[in-house]
Motif scaffolding. Structure first.
Motif, PDB file in Angstrom:
ATOM      1  N   ALA A   1       3.063   1.231  18.853  1.00 42.04           N
ATOM      2  CA  ALA A   1       3.246  -0.133  18.351  1.00 42.04           C
ATOM      3  C   ALA A   1       2.142  -0.559  17.397  1.00 42.04           C
ATOM      4  N   ARG A   2       1.654   0.409  16.606  1.00 37.41           N
ATOM      5  CA  ARG A   2       0.635   0.055  15.620  1.00 37.41           C
ATOM      6  C   ARG A   2       1.276  -0.721  14.470  1.00 37.41           C
ATOM      7  N   PHE A   3       2.565  -0.555  14.287  1.00 41.19           N
ATOM      8  CA  PHE A   3       3.301  -1.323  13.285  1.00 41.19           C
ATOM      9  C   PHE A   3       4.736  -1.379  13.784  1.00 41.19           C
ATOM     10  N   SER A   4       5.542  -2.186  13.154  1.00 42.33           N
ATOM     11  CA  SER A   4       6.919  -2.305  13.648  1.00 42.33           C
ATOM     12  C   SER A   4       7.823  -1.350  12.885  1.00 42.33           C
ATOM     13  N   LYS A   5       9.010  -1.114  13.411  1.00 43.65           N
ATOM     14  CA  LYS A   5       9.903  -0.146  12.775  1.00 43.65           C
ATOM     15  C   LYS A   5      10.351  -0.616  11.399  1.00 43.65           C
TER      16      LYS A   5
ATOM     17  N   PRO B   1      10.011   2.177   6.115  1.00 45.82           N
ATOM     18  CA  PRO B   1      10.312   2.538   4.713  1.00 45.82           C
ATOM     19  C   PRO B   1       9.110   2.362   3.787  1.00 45.82           C
ATOM     20  N   ALA B   2       8.413   1.230   3.917  1.00 42.55           N
ATOM     21  CA  ALA B   2       7.261   0.985   3.031  1.00 42.55           C
ATOM     22  C   ALA B   2       6.176   2.034   3.259  1.00 42.55           C
ATOM     23  N   LEU B   3       5.939   2.344   4.531  1.00 42.59           N
ATOM     24  CA  LEU B   3       4.906   3.338   4.847  1.00 42.59           C
ATOM     25  C   LEU B   3       5.284   4.704   4.263  1.00 42.59           C
TER      26      LEU B   3
ATOM     27  N   ALA C   1      -2.180   4.514   4.749  1.00 43.92           N
ATOM     28  CA  ALA C   1      -1.019   3.761   4.272  1.00 43.92           C
ATOM     29  C   ALA C   1      -0.896   2.444   5.055  1.00 43.92           C
ATOM     30  N   ILE C   2      -1.115   2.518   6.363  1.00 41.28           N
ATOM     31  CA  ILE C   2      -1.013   1.307   7.192  1.00 41.28           C
ATOM     32  C   ILE C   2      -2.036   0.273   6.717  1.00 41.28           C
ATOM     33  N   LYS C   3      -3.277   0.756   6.485  1.00 40.73           N
ATOM     34  CA  LYS C   3      -4.342  -0.154   6.047  1.00 40.73           C
ATOM     35  C   LYS C   3      -4.027  -0.730   4.684  1.00 40.73           C
ATOM     36  N   LYS C   4      -3.620   0.179   3.774  1.00 35.85           N
ATOM     37  CA  LYS C   4      -3.398  -0.230   2.392  1.00 35.85           C
ATOM     38  C   LYS C   4      -2.323  -1.305   2.310  1.00 35.85           C
ATOM     39  N   LEU C   5      -1.272  -1.164   3.096  1.00 37.54           N
ATOM     40  CA  LEU C   5      -0.157  -2.096   3.018  1.00 37.54           C
ATOM     41  C   LEU C   5      -0.350  -3.302   3.945  1.00 37.54           C
ATOM     42  N   GLY C   6      -1.443  -3.287   4.712  1.00 38.12           N
ATOM     43  CA  GLY C   6      -1.691  -4.402   5.619  1.00 38.12           C
ATOM     44  C   GLY C   6      -0.589  -4.547   6.643  1.00 38.12           C
ATOM     45  N   LEU C   7      -0.101  -3.429   7.142  1.00 40.77           N
ATOM     46  CA  LEU C   7       1.042  -3.480   8.049  1.00 40.77           C
ATOM     47  C   LEU C   7       0.641  -3.370   9.515  1.00 40.77           C
TER      48      LEU C   7
ATOM     49  N   ARG D   1       6.773  -9.318   8.147  1.00 39.65           N
ATOM     50  CA  ARG D   1       7.567  -8.092   8.059  1.00 39.65           C
ATOM     51  C   ARG D   1       6.697  -6.849   8.245  1.00 39.65           C
ATOM     52  N   GLY D   2       7.157  -5.997   9.098  1.00 42.13           N
ATOM     53  CA  GLY D   2       6.435  -4.757   9.313  1.00 42.13           C
ATOM     54  C   GLY D   2       5.329  -4.870  10.333  1.00 42.13           C
ATOM     55  N   LYS D   3       4.935  -6.116  10.616  1.00 42.98           N
ATOM     56  CA  LYS D   3       3.846  -6.273  11.569  1.00 42.98           C
ATOM     57  C   LYS D   3       4.384  -6.600  12.958  1.00 42.98           C
TER      58      LYS D   3
END
Lengths: 621, 431
Positions: free
Chosen positions: A526-530, A534-536, A549-555, A598-600
């Protein structure tokens, strides 16, 4: 179209088994080392005669340079050590494939040397063996015959051509290829693609093939009644196969129309009578002509009586001129100009008139000119005239190169029967009945079986299962689902998301299986949502690692407390609206909430939190 | 492995021979094509047929299988072009001996032929006619592992005959395995050479487009026609590319790799010359040709052996061999040593009137028996060491020295002295 065309295909698939005749990695390298210079001399054949064309090329001083790679080439690729015994795993894969297509396996496999003197093989030949004859593949209820399955070595990679020297890299040389050839049984462009797809899927079912661009190449053989056999060599994109077939049928029909036009006119073979027209065009503003004259070249012209209007005519539907130009270019010129396309390109009407006068041609008669070094221009024009004369007979047999726009270009005449002789350095390999029995009773799972297993075991629908198999994602899918559950998410990602990203020009296939597994491991935590997947994945496809990628997108996921805070802020900002709508405000507010989260945060969770926040606000009344 | 009895009989009964077009029906399948020679490693029940596509297939034949001959073999007629003679070019004689350079495959049957006719060899390198008038003959047609002392002797006579009949140079295409030995033998056997004698080989057979045979041959011809050199040489690739060749002295050269094109190296001396792809020659040791007749001294003492010392070598096992030999070359360890338990055997041989010559299995560098006790013991026992001479060259030279001198002392003196650049006093860092 169905009764008109005959089409067969040949598929070359690289195997992931290590090289065929040595112990090198079968991987491509970014850089090569050294540049060993070699020449390939045409050898005397059985009649004691040397192939003239090959000798001319040799005498012209054509030479080759070979770059080696540390892990992917050794003395064998450099032709400095005899081949080792055949790679057993590669042979086993070819035999398995032959059994999957119900082919007749040869009792004792013999390796051959197929003469190739373009430098792509350091030895001057390609090692190849016939594994089986016969067999068939069924597509949409139609049985398509298989002619042969061969196991052979891939050629070296061409890096650059400079003057009379071609540089090759040895990494690709020796990678095993399974070559499967079908009978000319296909009758529609779509069927060609379906068959190619099926044969490719069956190859991948062996789990021993390489994946990715350049690892599978298709050759297509097409003819229409009255036309001729044309081989389109080296198609890499499967989905373009129908375009190539359709365009080739159109091209052959166009050539047949030209044949009729010429026959009606009584056009005779044009003679090759070159005329030096340099003086006529010496002040012509055409860049091509100026450039050639500055290089001490000449402008040469040839009359083409009876060919006016077919080189480029009938609203551009007759295009013999472009066929002629393709032939001319093989002689090293930039192109030719023919009278159907003039005046144009800086050659003005006055020049055209002057040319006709110099050639003593009436105003409606055709000619073709070429500006280059005299010898080269003459050679190019001779070829162009020969090609024009072929139009009197119809469609010449050719090998053609596929272009990115779905058309093809002339590359060379169809090769004659290959010159082959035994590869005496590789012992023959007897295939016993016992071995074949063992292979037959252990055949890999067929695509249908895999699809059924995926639907049953993971509860995904048949269409998704089928797409996973076709795109060779079934193994990765099973791995994710077995490790983390989430079969539905994995299936959606590997099918829809991958397709969408590819459509947008991103390359999700470049993301390694290990990275995809890591992505799901973090999703599971659960570090990010499903929704963030796609963005990741898009970010990862451009070379970013999962964490980055998670850090860069702030997700990074927010915890529910933090999320509740964000949501109640959104609700507060729209207090008036919420108060007026009551609980019905939840629907319209999901937009801004998901925009912020979104995504979080999982969608369901967001919706629950939103409802709670609204309820809380209303209850304060 | 050859055919099984039953398959042989079936082939005979059908009248099927190699090169015939046949139809084979076996196990419910039918193959049509040309019957090819049976491969040594093929199963005895398998027929090899070249089918229409050019591929060979091995067809397993059962007692009930059928063979039908469709067509007799077609004779391939080879055209023999007469080689034109150009005025003003030097004349080179080519003496074929066999080997990879002269082996090729018959594309029709797939059979490997051990020899190409000498004129085929010239015709395969048409450019050679631009540098010389080449005449060719085949003396032997053997792989070099089968080359023997008698072959060296006959070859020396043939070379001298060509030179004495006016050839400016002689090129000897030769198998590479023992080319170094033959080069050494010719070096000692031929006296008063009036031009170069060049041995040339190939590491890839001439039927391959990538063969090094033609480029080596052309480089040899270029070296021959550069003029004013005499001696016995070996010309081969100097690198993995087809653009650099080395000329080695016949007594200094050794095959140092089993398969690479640049397998031949000069040991303890630089190559005599380098040739680049444009034909530019950089000579290092110009040797002046003699005038008059070439003399052949090809007597050889056959009771000569070449032994490699190894840890555990048993004096008992070698007693008989060493006692019966007139000449013994030992390739010793390091500076030239053997186990001290071999020293009594050396003494016995020397006392017996044999010559014991010590070389080093290090190949590079010189022997020196003065440094350690064992070495000094070996010298005291009567052995002689021959500096940086290659073991193979020492073996050939000892055979020759024993047969061309009046006594053992004279032979020993000859062994220690360089007579064909076979040993030297100076070794620099570069070689």
């Amino acid at each position: 179209m169905s009764e008109e065309m005959k089409c067969g295909i040949e598929i070359h698939q690289q195997l992931e088994t290590g090289k065929l005749f040595c112990s090198c990695d079968s991987a491509l390298c970014e850089t090569g080392k050294g540049a060993y210079f070699r020449k390939l001399r045409p050898t005397t054949g059985e009649t004691g005669e040397i192939d003239r064309a090959a000798l001319v090329q040799f005498k012209r001083g054509m030479g080759f340079r070979y770059q080696r790679c540390d892990e992917a080439s050794c003395l064998v690729e450099l032709d400095e050590e005899p081949p080792h015994p055949v790679n057993e795993s590669a042979l086993e894969t070819a035999l398995t494939y032959a059994c999957m297509l119900d082919a007749d396996v040869i009792d004792e496999i013999q390796f051959m040397r197929k003469i190739v003197v373009d430098g792509s093989n350091t030895s001057g030949f390609q090692r190849t063996s016939l594994i089986s004859t016969g067999g068939s593949v069924e597509v949409n209820g139609r049985k398509i015959g298989i002619l042969s399955i061969c196991l052979e070595e891939d050629a070296a990679r061409k890096i650059e051509t400079k003057g009379d020297e071609v540089t090759y890299r040895l990494d690709r040389l020796g990678i095993p290829l399974v070559e499967v050839a079908t009978a000319p049984d296909m009758t529609t462009p779509e069927e060609v693609m379906e068959v190619a797809l099926r044969l490719g899927t069956l190859l991948r079912a062996t789990k021993k093939v390489k994946r990715g661009i350049g690892t599978i190449r298709e050759d297509v053989n097409i003819s229409i009644p009255g036309g001729a056999r044309i081989e389109i060599k080296g198609v890499q994109e499967l989905r373009m196969l129908p375009d190539f077939v359709r365009n080739e049928i159109g091209r052959q029909k166009m050539l047949l129309r030209i044949k009729d036009v010429l026959a009606d006119r009584g056009t005779q073979e044009a003679l090759f009578e070159p005329v030096d027209v340099t003086a006529v065009l010496k002040d012509c503003p055409s860049k091509v002509i100026k450039g050639a004259l500055d290089d001490k070249g000449k402008v040469i012209a040839v009359r083409l009586r009876g060919f006016a209007g077919v080189m480029n005519g009938d609203d551009g539907t007759l295009r013999l001129g472009s066929e002629m130009a393709q032939y001319a270019r093989t002689k090293g010129v930039k192109g030719i100009f023919h009278s159907d396309e003039l005046p144009n390109y800086g050659i003005e009407q006055q020049h055209v008139d002057a040319l006709r006068e110099a050639l003593r041609l009436p105003p409606d008669e055709a000619f073709v000119i070429c500006a280059a070094a005299e010898k080269r221009a003459n050679e190019a024009l001779r070829t162009a005239v020969e090609r024009a004369n072929e139009a009197l007979k119809g469609v010449p047999e050719e090998t053609r190169d596929p272009q990115p726009d779905g058309t093809t270009r002339y590359s060379r005449p169809l090769p004659g029967a290959a010159r082959m002789y035994p590869e005496t350095d590789v012992p023959p390999e007897e295939i016993t009945q016992e071995r074949l029995e063992r292979i037959r009773s252990n055949l890999p799972e067929f695509p249908e079986q895999t699809e059924a297993r995926l639907t049953e075991k993971y509860g995904i629908n048949r269409q998704q299962a089928s797409q996973l198999v076709r795109q060779s994602h079934d193994e990765l899918f099973s791995e994710i689902s077995d490790a983390y559950g989430m079969a539905a998410v994995a299936a959606t990602m590997l099918t829809n998301t991958y397709t969408e990203l590819e459509r947008d020009g991103s390359s999700p296939e470049s993301v390694s299986d290990a990275s995809v597994m890591e992505l799901f491991s973090l999703l599971k935590q659960a570090r990010f949502s499903k929704e963030a997947v796609p963005a990741l994945l898009r970010e990862m496809a451009s070379g970013t690692g999962v964490e980055a990628a998670i850090k860069k997108l702030g997700l990074e996921s927010v915890d529910s407390g933090e999320a509740a805070g964000i949501i109640s802020k959104i609700v507060k900002e729209r207090e008036e609206f919420v108060r007026s709508k009551g609980m019905d405000a939840a629907g319209p507010l999901m937009g801004p909430v998901m925009g912020a989260l979104r995504g979080k945060l999982d969608g369901k969770q967001a919706s629950d939190l939103l409802e709670a926040a609204i309820k809380k606000l209303i209850s304060k009344e | 492995m050859s055919y099984s009895d039953s398959l042989s009989k079936a082939l005979d009964a059908a009248g099927a021979c190699e090169g015939a077009r046949i139809e084979a029906e076996s196990g419910g399948r039918t193959y049509r094509g040309v019957l090819m020679p049976h491969h040594e490693f093929s199963s005895p029940d398998v027929l090899i047929i070249k089918i229409g596509s050019g591929y060979n297939v091995g067809v397993r034949m059962w007692p009930e299988s059928k063979i039908t001959v469709l067509d007799r073999p077609h004779e391939a007629h080879k055209k023999e072009d007469a080689v034109p003679v150009a005025d003003g070019l030097p004349s080179i004689s080519l003496i074929g001996t066999g080997g990879t350079i002269a082996s090729y495959v018959d594309y029709r049957t797939g059979a490997v032929h051990p020899a190409l006719s000498a004129s085929d060899m010239v015709n395969a390198v048409p450019e050679i006619r631009d540098v010389a008038n080449v005449s060719a003959k085949v003396l032997f047609s053997i792989f070099s592992e089968n080359m023997n002392v008698e072959h060296w002797q006959k070859l020396a006579e043939a070379v001298a005959e060509e030179m004495n009949n006016g050839a400016d140079a002689v090129i000897v295409p030769h198998g590479t395995d023992t080319m170094g030995y033959t080069a050494a033998a010719l070096s000692f056997m031929l006296e008063g050479l009036t031009g170069p004698v060049v041995l040339v080989g190939a590491q890839r057979s001439s039927d391959r487009p990538s063969s090094d045979a033609s480029s080596n041959l052309l480089a040899a011809a270029r070296f021959c026609t550069a003029g004013h050199r005499a001696g016995v040489f070996v010309v081969m690739h100097d690198s993995l590319g087809d653009d650099s060749f080395a000329v080695h002295a016949g007594t200094r050269v050794r095959k140092m790799h089993t398969s690479r094109r640049d397998a031949f190296h000069s040991v303890n001396a630089p190559p005599v010359a380098h040739i680049d792809s444009s034909g530019t020659i950089e000579p290092h040791v110009p040797e002046k040709p003699a005038h008059g007749k070439v003399i052949v001294k090809n007597a050889m003492e056959r009771n000569t052996v070449l032994l490699q010392y190894y840890p555990g070598m048993s004096p008992g096992l070698f007693d008989d061999i060493i006692t019966r030999s007139k000449g013994i070359v030992i390739s010793g360890s390091g500076l030239g040593h053997v186990n001290e338990n071999m020293v009594p055997l050396i003494r016995k041989a020397c006392d017996n009137g044999s010559v014991v010559v010590i070389t080093s299995q290090c190949l590079s560098g010189s022997t020196n028996l003065n440094v350690y006790n064992t070495g000094r013991d070996m010298l005291s026992a009567g052995a002689i060491s021959v500096g940086d001479m290659l073991p193979e060259t020492a073996y050939v030279k000892l055979m020759w020295a024993l047969a061309n001198t009046r006594d053992v002392e004279e032979a020993k003196n000859l062994m220690k002295r360089p007579i064909r650049s076979d040993t030297g006093d100076r070794r620099t860092v570069d070689v």
